[in-house]
Every structure is written in C-alpha cells, then in structure tokens.
Design a protein around this motif. Structure first.
Motif, PDB file in Angstrom:
ATOM      1  N   VAL A  34      45.667  47.331  39.939  1.00 12.44           N
ATOM      2  CA  VAL A  34      45.906  46.285  40.939  1.00 12.44           C
ATOM      3  C   VAL A  34      46.452  46.904  42.223  1.00 12.44           C
ATOM      4  O   VAL A  34      45.978  46.610  43.324  1.00 12.44           O
ATOM      5  CB  VAL A  34      46.881  45.213  40.401  1.00 12.44           C
ATOM      6  N   VAL A  35      47.454  47.764  42.089  1.00 13.14           N
ATOM      7  CA  VAL A  35      48.061  48.384  43.271  1.00 13.14           C
ATOM      8  C   VAL A  35      47.011  49.179  44.048  1.00 13.14           C
ATOM      9  O   VAL A  35      46.922  49.071  45.276  1.00 13.14           O
ATOM     10  CB  VAL A  35      49.262  49.274  42.879  1.00 13.14           C
ATOM     11  N   ASP A  36      46.199  49.951  43.350  1.00 12.70           N
ATOM     12  CA  ASP A  36      45.177  50.743  44.035  1.00 12.70           C
ATOM     13  C   ASP A  36      44.145  49.855  44.733  1.00 12.70           C
ATOM     14  O   ASP A  36      43.698  50.168  45.839  1.00 12.70           O
ATOM     15  CB  ASP A  36      44.499  51.706  43.069  1.00 12.70           C
ATOM     16  N   ASP A  37      43.787  48.746  44.116  1.00 18.10           N
ATOM     17  CA  ASP A  37      42.856  47.811  44.763  1.00 18.10           C
ATOM     18  C   ASP A  37      43.454  47.256  46.056  1.00 18.10           C
ATOM     19  O   ASP A  37      42.781  47.175  47.087  1.00 18.10           O
ATOM     20  CB  ASP A  37      42.499  46.653  43.833  1.00 18.10           C
ATOM     21  N   VAL A  38      44.722  46.873  45.997  1.00 18.91           N
ATOM     22  CA  VAL A  38      45.382  46.311  47.184  1.00 18.91           C
ATOM     23  C   VAL A  38      45.565  47.395  48.242  1.00 18.91           C
ATOM     24  O   VAL A  38      45.405  47.136  49.442  1.00 18.91           O
ATOM     25  CB  VAL A  38      46.714  45.624  46.810  1.00 18.91           C
ATOM     26  N   ARG A  39      45.860  48.618  47.824  1.00 22.82           N
ATOM     27  CA  ARG A  39      45.983  49.732  48.776  1.00 22.82           C
ATOM     28  C   ARG A  39      44.662  49.982  49.498  1.00 22.82           C
ATOM     29  O   ARG A  39      44.656  50.374  50.667  1.00 22.82           O
ATOM     30  CB  ARG A  39      46.419  51.008  48.056  1.00 22.82           C
ATOM     31  N   ASP A  40      43.553  49.764  48.797  1.00 20.44           N
ATOM     32  CA  ASP A  40      42.239  49.931  49.422  1.00 20.44           C
ATOM     33  C   ASP A  40      41.936  48.822  50.430  1.00 20.44           C
ATOM     34  O   ASP A  40      41.180  49.025  51.371  1.00 20.44           O
ATOM     35  CB  ASP A  40      41.138  49.958  48.361  1.00 20.44           C
ATOM     36  N   GLU A  41      42.522  47.658  50.237  1.00 24.29           N
ATOM     37  CA  GLU A  41      42.246  46.505  51.094  1.00 24.29           C
ATOM     38  C   GLU A  41      43.155  46.395  52.311  1.00 24.29           C
ATOM     39  O   GLU A  41      42.727  45.907  53.359  1.00 24.29           O
ATOM     40  CB  GLU A  41      42.388  45.209  50.294  1.00 24.29           C
TER      41      GLU A  41
END
Length: 91
Positions: free
Chosen positions: A67-74
């Motif tokens: 989840v954190v990595d997905d949000v970091r990508d966005e």
C-alpha cells in the motif's frame, strides 16, 4: 504521468484509509497506527518520501508495504504551507 502533490496529513490519511481496506486487516478488525510520511531525496523510482514503524502491524507487513509503495508512486510529499515556519530574515 506526473505525480500529484499532497501534504503530510493528506498522505497519512490516504495510506491509513487504504491499509484499513486491506481484506485481512478489515476482517481482523485491526487498527494499524500509521506514522507521518518522512521526506527524503528523490530515489531511483522518483519517490520523495517513505513511512516506517507502523503500530499494531505484525502479520500485515507485506500488505502494508505494498500500500505504501503504491501511494508513493502516486503522490509526492510537499511542504504543508500551514506548518511551514516563515524565515523572519526573508532569505
């Protein structure tokens, strides 16, 4: 695609919302304590913040990291103008 800019508070709230929607977290009724995002120099993936040390996260670490990595990508972390202290000397 350009990343959208968000404040610390907005990123923390988005990560928390997504973590608590993870099936296993929701099914267990777990409440995960989400830390503030910490800024860092832009890395090889173009990310400028990260999060560590989630509370009550044992057993959910891989899902939370995803989840954190997905949000970091966005989202890019930007200074929150409300909390930024102005320089009294103007330089």
């Amino acid at each position: 695609m350009a990343k959208r800019e968000r404040s610390r508070h907005a990123i923390k709230e988005e990560v928390s919302r997504r973590i608590h929607q993870i099936d296993e977290v929701a099914d267990d009724g777990a409440h995960i304590r989400v830390p503030d995002p910490e800024p860092h120099e832009r890395d090889a993936w173009g990310r400028n913040w990260d999060m560590d040390y989630f509370g009550n996260a044992r057993g959910y670490e891989a899902s939370i990291r995803s989840v954190v990595d997905d949000v970091r990508d966005e989202f890019d972390l930007v200074d929150d103008p409300v909390t930024r202290v102005p320089n009294p000397f103007g330089d």
